[in-house]
Scaffold this motif. Structure first.
Motif, short mmCIF file in Angstrom:
data_model
loop_
_atom_site.label_atom_id
_atom_site.label_comp_id
_atom_site.label_asym_id
_atom_site.label_seq_id
_atom_site.Cartn_x
_atom_site.Cartn_y
_atom_site.Cartn_z
N PRO A 1 -6.58 -5.59 10.38
CA PRO A 1 -7.84 -5.41 11.13
C PRO A 1 -8.30 -6.65 11.86
N LEU A 2 -7.97 -7.84 11.35
CA LEU A 2 -8.37 -9.08 12.01
C LEU A 2 -7.50 -9.39 13.23
N VAL A 3 -6.39 -8.69 13.34
CA VAL A 3 -5.52 -8.82 14.51
C VAL A 3 -5.85 -7.74 15.53
N VAL A 4 -6.04 -6.52 15.05
CA VAL A 4 -6.34 -5.39 15.93
C VAL A 4 -7.74 -5.49 16.53
N ASN A 5 -8.68 -5.95 15.70
CA ASN A 5 -10.08 -6.09 16.12
C ASN A 5 -10.47 -7.57 16.13
N GLU A 6 -11.74 -7.85 16.39
CA GLU A 6 -12.21 -9.24 16.40
C GLU A 6 -12.00 -9.88 15.04
N PRO A 7 -11.59 -11.15 15.03
CA PRO A 7 -11.47 -12.08 16.17
C PRO A 7 -10.14 -12.02 16.90
N SER B 1 0.82 -1.20 0.00
CA SER B 1 0.00 0.00 0.00
C SER B 1 0.86 1.25 0.00
N SER B 2 0.42 2.29 -0.75
CA SER B 2 1.22 3.49 -0.90
C SER B 2 1.38 4.25 0.41
N ASP B 3 0.52 4.02 1.37
CA ASP B 3 0.65 4.75 2.63
C ASP B 3 1.45 3.97 3.67
N GLY B 4 2.07 2.86 3.23
CA GLY B 4 2.94 2.08 4.11
C GLY B 4 2.19 1.14 5.03
N ASP B 5 0.88 0.93 4.82
CA ASP B 5 0.08 0.05 5.68
C ASP B 5 0.21 -1.37 5.21
N ASP B 6 1.14 -2.13 5.82
CA ASP B 6 1.38 -3.49 5.38
C ASP B 6 0.18 -4.40 5.58
N ALA B 7 -0.76 -4.01 6.45
CA ALA B 7 -1.94 -4.85 6.67
C ALA B 7 -2.82 -4.90 5.45
N PRO C 1 -7.68 -8.22 1.01
CA PRO C 1 -6.41 -7.73 1.56
C PRO C 1 -6.17 -8.11 3.02
N TRP C 2 -7.21 -8.48 3.77
CA TRP C 2 -7.04 -8.86 5.17
C TRP C 2 -6.63 -10.32 5.33
N ALA C 3 -6.69 -11.11 4.27
CA ALA C 3 -6.57 -12.57 4.40
C ALA C 3 -5.14 -13.04 4.62
#
Length: 369
Positions: free
Chosen positions: A298-304, A191-197, A269-271
């Motif tokens: 997001p799956l690490v920061v938030n549920e589950p 991602s261009s903003d450096g968000d590896d997630a 992208p979250w997978a």
């Protein structure tokens, strides 16, 4: 300082150039097989010449004419620059399709489902700008990366296209080495903003892989007790609360079967399974909270609140990775060799059941049932 003939690459760029997983490239770099250094931020960097040197030593130089599963690159450029860019793409090991007309390029993109689209986009070229916008917002091409050879600044391009997460910029004019390196790096674009997630690797045969997923006829299908049984067995064998059988579409991770989770899908992208399908063996994350690839997911920061993940790829008869069979825990953990082997066996069982269902459906069609 980087030169046009020997640019600086990230670990992901090196992995794409070598045709191996990021983990393998990291291992080779740490072992000193590729000379490297660390940036002030602690990130490894290598020279393209060092990566190419290892590739030559491994006897793994790729040629577009002999590698059937190499990635497809659609190159859209002026008649004057098109031959140069197509030759550069072929030299990088990509199967290149050249096109100068924007309308024909969009038709080619829909047919070839390229992994990367390279466009010569100059200021004031509204026709190609409109083409780029439509291609970037196409659901069918959600897996595709884009390289823009342009004379415009990044802020202007972002304002015109509305997204930069899958776009890499290369200053025009570009010579063959710079163009080839930029194309390869697009296959592992972050991602261009450096968000590896929000970044994930794309298989060289992504277009064929997506067609294979579609041919299964399973996406958005009803629950199947046979697959439900497999995920339950997986959860019990790994001793985890969550198990999933996933299929990866252009923009979704869809769960054909699930145990311990109510959700039916996530954005692709979250997978974690994006990384699993790049492997032939089990892909394991022991503690996602401290893993730089996943700690902002997001799956690490938030549920589950995923901490542990172990997955094995699901493949069709042609070897195309359809998705993964995986186990998930909310606590960090490790698995032993026996559990790894059994996870591979269960993934093979699920793959066989997919093939059986597909064969049964084809037989019904042939008989006119």
């Amino acid at each position: 300082m980087a030169t046009e003939d020997d640019p600086i690459l990230t670990t992901r760029d090196a992995a794409a150039l070598l045709g191996v997983s990021v983990k393998t490239a990291q291992t080779w770099i740490e072992q000193g097989q590729i000379e490297s250094w660390k940036t002030p931020g602690g990130h490894r960097r290598v020279r393209a010449s060092a990566v190419n040197g290892l590739r030559d030593r491994l006897g793994n130089r790729r040629h577009a004419s002999t590698i059937i599963d190499s990635a497809v690159a659609l190159v859209v450029a002026s008649d004057a620059r098109l031959p140069t860019y197509v030759e550069a793409a072929a030299a990088a090991g990509l199967r290149a399709i050249g096109q100068s007309d924007p309308l024909n390029a969009m038709l080619d993109a829909g047919i070839a489902m390229p992994a990367v689209i390279a466009v010569e986009l100059m200021a004031g070229d509204w026709e190609r700008q409109s083409m780029c916008r439509r291609l970037l917002h196409s659901r069918d091409l959600a897996h595709t990366r884009m390289l823009l050879v342009t004379d415009m600044p990044a802020a202007r391009v972002k304002a015109d296209l509305g997204t930069m997460s899958r776009v890499k910029l290369l200053q025009s004019p570009a010579d063959k080495p710079a163009f080839a390196t930029a194309l390869v790096s697009c296959l592992a674009l972050t991602s261009s903003d450096g968000d590896d997630a929000l970044s994930y690797p794309v298989a060289a045969n992504e277009a064929a892989r997506l067609r294979a997923v579609e041919r299964t006829g399973l996406v958005d299908s009803m629950n199947d007790p046979e697959f439900d049984e497999v995920v339950q067995l997986t959860a019990e064998m790994l001793r985890v609360p969550i198990s999933l059988m996933t299929l990866l579409t252009p923009d979704r991770q869809w769960f054909k079967a699930r145990w311990g989770l109510n959700a039916h899908e996530t954005p692709r992208p979250w997978a974690f399974c994006n990384f699993t399908i790049m492997q032939n063996d089990v892909f394991v994350v022991e503690n996602a909270a401290v893993d730089p690839l996943f700690n902002a997911n997001p799956l690490v920061v938030n549920e589950p609140r995923i901490r542990f993940y172990a997955g094995a790829p699901l493949r069709d008869a042609g070897g195309n990775a359809l998705g993964a069979l995986c186990g998930i825990d909310r606590q960090p953990r490790v698995i032993d060799a026996t559990q790894r082997r059994r996870l591979v066996n269960l993934a093979a069982l699920a793959s066989d059941r997919i093939a059986l269902l597909k064969g049964t459906r084809l037989n019904r069609w042939v008989k006119g049932a």
